[in-house]
Design a protein around this motif. Structure first.
Motif, PDB file in Angstrom:
ATOM      1  N   HIS A  20      10.409  -6.724  -6.251  1.00  0.00           N
ATOM      2  CA  HIS A  20      11.764  -6.282  -6.568  1.00  0.00           C
ATOM      3  C   HIS A  20      11.913  -5.813  -8.004  1.00  0.00           C
ATOM      4  N   ARG A  21      11.019  -6.231  -8.863  1.00  0.00           N
ATOM      5  CA  ARG A  21      11.146  -5.835 -10.266  1.00  0.00           C
ATOM      6  C   ARG A  21      10.706  -4.388 -10.472  1.00  0.00           C
ATOM      7  N   GLN A  22       9.566  -4.021  -9.878  1.00  0.00           N
ATOM      8  CA  GLN A  22       9.050  -2.670 -10.074  1.00  0.00           C
ATOM      9  C   GLN A  22       9.132  -1.815  -8.814  1.00  0.00           C
ATOM     10  N   HIS A  23       9.619  -2.408  -7.713  1.00  0.00           N
ATOM     11  CA  HIS A  23       9.764  -1.702  -6.445  1.00  0.00           C
ATOM     12  C   HIS A  23       8.435  -1.104  -5.987  1.00  0.00           C
ATOM     13  N   LEU A  24       7.387  -1.928  -6.039  1.00  0.00           N
ATOM     14  CA  LEU A  24       6.058  -1.516  -5.620  1.00  0.00           C
ATOM     15  C   LEU A  24       5.603  -2.373  -4.446  1.00  0.00           C
ATOM     16  N   LEU A  25       4.898  -1.746  -3.513  1.00  0.00           N
ATOM     17  CA  LEU A  25       4.355  -2.479  -2.380  1.00  0.00           C
ATOM     18  C   LEU A  25       3.160  -3.320  -2.806  1.00  0.00           C
ATOM     19  N   HIS A  26       3.028  -4.506  -2.195  1.00  0.00           N
ATOM     20  CA  HIS A  26       1.885  -5.387  -2.413  1.00  0.00           C
ATOM     21  C   HIS A  26       1.360  -5.856  -1.065  1.00  0.00           C
ATOM     22  N   LEU A  27       0.047  -5.992  -0.975  1.00  0.00           N
ATOM     23  CA  LEU A  27      -0.580  -6.597   0.194  1.00  0.00           C
ATOM     24  C   LEU A  27      -0.754  -8.078  -0.089  1.00  0.00           C
ATOM     25  N   ALA A  28      -0.109  -8.928   0.713  1.00  0.00           N
ATOM     26  CA  ALA A  28      -0.157 -10.368   0.476  1.00  0.00           C
ATOM     27  C   ALA A  28      -1.573 -10.895   0.680  1.00  0.00           C
ATOM     28  N   LEU A  29      -1.985 -11.838  -0.166  1.00  0.00           N
ATOM     29  CA  LEU A  29      -3.268 -12.512  -0.021  1.00  0.00           C
ATOM     30  C   LEU A  29      -3.009 -13.973   0.375  1.00  0.00           C
ATOM     31  N   ALA A  30      -4.073 -14.761   0.445  1.00  0.00           N
ATOM     32  CA  ALA A  30      -3.963 -16.100   1.026  1.00  0.00           C
ATOM     33  C   ALA A  30      -2.984 -17.000   0.279  1.00  0.00           C
ATOM     34  N   ARG A  31      -2.893 -16.858  -1.056  1.00  0.00           N
ATOM     35  CA  ARG A  31      -2.033 -17.758  -1.833  1.00  0.00           C
ATOM     36  C   ARG A  31      -0.688 -17.153  -2.181  1.00  0.00           C
ATOM     37  N   THR A  32      -0.370 -16.004  -1.605  1.00  0.00           N
ATOM     38  CA  THR A  32       0.864 -15.305  -1.961  1.00  0.00           C
ATOM     39  C   THR A  32       2.093 -16.033  -1.411  1.00  0.00           C
ATOM     40  N   THR A  33       3.079 -16.189  -2.284  1.00  0.00           N
ATOM     41  CA  THR A  33       4.397 -16.680  -1.904  1.00  0.00           C
ATOM     42  C   THR A  33       5.427 -15.712  -2.477  1.00  0.00           C
ATOM     43  N   PRO A  34       6.678 -15.747  -2.015  1.00  0.00           N
ATOM     44  CA  PRO A  34       7.666 -14.818  -2.573  1.00  0.00           C
ATOM     45  C   PRO A  34       7.797 -14.902  -4.086  1.00  0.00           C
TER      46      PRO A  34
ATOM     47  N   THR B 208       5.472 -15.775  -6.276  1.00  0.00           N
ATOM     48  CA  THR B 208       4.240 -15.438  -7.012  1.00  0.00           C
ATOM     49  C   THR B 208       3.675 -14.092  -6.587  1.00  0.00           C
ATOM     50  N   LEU B 209       4.465 -13.282  -5.898  1.00  0.00           N
ATOM     51  CA  LEU B 209       3.977 -12.029  -5.327  1.00  0.00           C
ATOM     52  C   LEU B 209       3.255 -11.154  -6.346  1.00  0.00           C
ATOM     53  N   ARG B 210       3.835 -10.994  -7.537  1.00  0.00           N
ATOM     54  CA  ARG B 210       3.282 -10.057  -8.516  1.00  0.00           C
ATOM     55  C   ARG B 210       1.956 -10.531  -9.096  1.00  0.00           C
ATOM     56  N   TYR B 211       1.626 -11.792  -8.906  1.00  0.00           N
ATOM     57  CA  TYR B 211       0.403 -12.319  -9.509  1.00  0.00           C
ATOM     58  C   TYR B 211      -0.666 -12.697  -8.485  1.00  0.00           C
ATOM     59  N   THR B 212      -0.259 -12.893  -7.235  1.00  0.00           N
ATOM     60  CA  THR B 212      -1.215 -13.375  -6.234  1.00  0.00           C
ATOM     61  C   THR B 212      -1.460 -12.379  -5.115  1.00  0.00           C
ATOM     62  N   ALA B 213      -0.721 -11.265  -5.092  1.00  0.00           N
ATOM     63  CA  ALA B 213      -0.904 -10.244  -4.061  1.00  0.00           C
ATOM     64  C   ALA B 213      -1.600  -9.033  -4.675  1.00  0.00           C
ATOM     65  N   LEU B 214      -2.120  -8.177  -3.809  1.00  0.00           N
ATOM     66  CA  LEU B 214      -2.801  -6.960  -4.262  1.00  0.00           C
ATOM     67  C   LEU B 214      -1.808  -5.806  -4.317  1.00  0.00           C
ATOM     68  N   PRO B 215      -1.529  -5.261  -5.500  1.00  0.00           N
ATOM     69  CA  PRO B 215      -0.648  -4.090  -5.557  1.00  0.00           C
ATOM     70  C   PRO B 215      -1.234  -2.946  -4.726  1.00  0.00           C
ATOM     71  N   TRP B 216      -0.422  -2.359  -3.885  1.00  0.00           N
ATOM     72  CA  TRP B 216      -0.921  -1.310  -2.990  1.00  0.00           C
ATOM     73  C   TRP B 216      -1.484  -0.140  -3.780  1.00  0.00           C
ATOM     74  N   HIS B 217      -0.915   0.135  -4.964  1.00  0.00           N
ATOM     75  CA  HIS B 217      -1.408   1.273  -5.731  1.00  0.00           C
ATOM     76  C   HIS B 217      -2.774   1.008  -6.350  1.00  0.00           C
ATOM     77  N   TRP B 218      -3.225  -0.249  -6.402  1.00  0.00           N
ATOM     78  CA  TRP B 218      -4.614  -0.491  -6.803  1.00  0.00           C
ATOM     79  C   TRP B 218      -5.557   0.105  -5.770  1.00  0.00           C
ATOM     80  N   LEU B 219      -5.246  -0.124  -4.497  1.00  0.00           N
ATOM     81  CA  LEU B 219      -6.078   0.431  -3.425  1.00  0.00           C
ATOM     82  C   LEU B 219      -6.013   1.951  -3.423  1.00  0.00           C
ATOM     83  N   THR B 220      -4.802   2.493  -3.414  1.00  0.00           N
ATOM     84  CA  THR B 220      -4.675   3.948  -3.333  1.00  0.00           C
ATOM     85  C   THR B 220      -5.255   4.637  -4.561  1.00  0.00           C
ATOM     86  N   GLY B 221      -5.107   4.007  -5.715  1.00  0.00           N
ATOM     87  CA  GLY B 221      -5.640   4.602  -6.934  1.00  0.00           C
ATOM     88  C   GLY B 221      -7.151   4.704  -6.926  1.00  0.00           C
TER      89      GLY B 221
END
Length: 414
Positions: A96-110, A112-125
């Motif tokens: 919600h802060r940067q309005h970017l999609l993230h792919l949730a990983l095993a430890r992702t919670t709402p 901790t999303l920005r620190y525990t999920a994979l930003p989608w633009h890392w993959l696309t980039g």
């Protein structure tokens, strides 16, 4: 798990291919899809079926924990020559802060999303750096309630020259966990020995799986290395029920980046210095664009000069300062810490000016962090660095301990 296999399997090209299987979802009640449930079915498929080549390397990531580890695996796969097929199953969330999609990983919670999920633009980039028409992505995803409108608006586009097939499902009803039936259909057909074109596989999977509101994606560009079911069908038409992904400019990759650092000339002696363009984008607030430029140059430096080279360290510094300009102190701190570790690994002394500057900048960005959880996590790395690089002014290590005490956390490493 890495599998090397060789065989014919009707492949049209004897070249080596690679497949990356990424299945990720949170553990516990935040899970929306049994992502890893499809891996046994895919493991029963000959690796050559996944890549459409006679020889295949398959890398499997099942419920990974750390986004940086996943990024490293993606980078490694993206750097391989020949055809690359990326299969992703999991769930998408929106920051919600940067309005970017993230792919949730095993430890992702709402929280901790920005620190525990994979930003989608890392993959696309990372995939955007590959030669056009050498990359295929197959998706079987579910989007949560916040991410779903973003996905419907084309938010999962992967850029020009990349073939995409997939299904993105809307959020399921409460306490329902979806299964990756779309990708399982691919595996079931492959296990019969059939090797249809991906467009035909997609049409079969889209016809067999739901839900009715799901978004089915198909962007097919002819790739000669992939086997086709019948002569002359390499460009199989996409069924009318399938929504093609609109072409997009290569999305911004990687972690937000670093300060005006004196440039060590990047690889290949470019005709134009990218630093003014990059800085102008950052100052205009186009942080993702700036990050994308820096990411491309860093990837080239890694390929040409290798990890730990002066050129690679320079672009890591640029990324770290871009993160500062983007007001992401956590990312900036982590990147400056990585710079310091890289310089120390290169044999630079803890008293060297550049090493001390990197640690000081990491420490300064850490002090700007307002998220206690992120501060605690980064304190482990920062404390270890301060033991090696105390800095010119005394009291830096004690300052970390005091802040951790204020956060109610024991100081790491003593």
């Amino acid at each position: 798990m890495v599998i090397n296999a060789h065989g014919n399997d009707q492949a049209e090209s004897p070249d080596q291919g690679a497949a990356l299987l990424l299945a990720a979802a949170p553990v516990g009640k935040g899970c929306l899809i049994d992502a890893a449930g499809v891996l046994p079915a895919l493991a029963a498929v000959p690796p050559s079926a996944l890549t459409g080549t006679a020889a295949a390397t398959v890398v499997e990531l099942a419920d990974p924990l750390d986004p940086q580890t996943v990024l490293t695996r993606i980078r490694t796969a993206a750097a391989l020559p020949g055809q690359l097929h990326v299969y992703v199953t999991g769930q998408l969330h929106l920051d919600h802060r940067q309005h970017l999609l993230h792919l949730a990983l095993a430890r992702t919670t709402p929280s901790t999303l920005r620190y525990t999920a994979l930003p989608w633009h890392w993959l696309t980039g990372e995939l955007a750096l590959r030669r056009a028409h050498t990359t295929t992505v197959v998706l079987d995803l579910v989007a949560d309630a916040d991410a779903w409108p973003h996905v419907r608006g084309g938010g999962v586009g992967l850029g020009h020259g990349i073939r995409v097939f997939g299904r993105v499902s809307p959020p399921p009803s409460r306490r329902t966990v979806l299964t990756p039936d779309y990708l399982r259909t691919f595996a079931d057909i492959w296990r019969t020995g059939a090797r249809p074109h991906l467009a035909q596989l997609h049409e079969s999977a889209a016809g067999r799986t739901g839900p009715a509101e799901a978004l089915f994606l198909a962007l097919d560009t002819p790739v000669p290395a992939f086997p086709v079911a019948r002569p002359g069908t390499a460009g199989a038409a996409v069924p009318r029920s399938v929504a093609p992904i609109p072409p997009q400019a290569p999305p911004a990759p990687l972690v937000p980046p670093a300060p005006p650092v004196a440039p060590s000339r990047p690889p290949a002696e470019p005709a134009e210095d990218p630093h003014p363009v990059l800085l102008a984008a950052a100052q205009a607030g186009r942080h993702e664009e700036a990050a994308a430029i820096a990411a491309r140059w860093e990837s080239e430096a890694l390929l040409v000069h290798g990890a730990g080279s002066a050129q690679a360290v320079h672009w890591l510094e640029v990324r770290a300062d871009l993160a500062r300009l983007a007001r992401d102190p956590g990312r900036s701190c982590a990147l400056w810490a990585e710079v310091a570790q890289g310089r120390l690994a290169r044999g630079e002394a803890p008293t060297d000016e550049d090493v001390q500057a990197a640690v000081d900048r990491a420490h300064h960005q850490w002090e700007q962090l307002g998220d206690p959880d992120r501060a605690r996590a980064l304190a482990v790395v920062l404390t270890a660095l301060r033991h090696q690089v105390p800095g010119r002014r005394p009291g830096a290590l004690a300052a970390i301990h005091r802040r951790l005490d204020a956060l109610g956390t024991p100081s790491p490493l003593g």
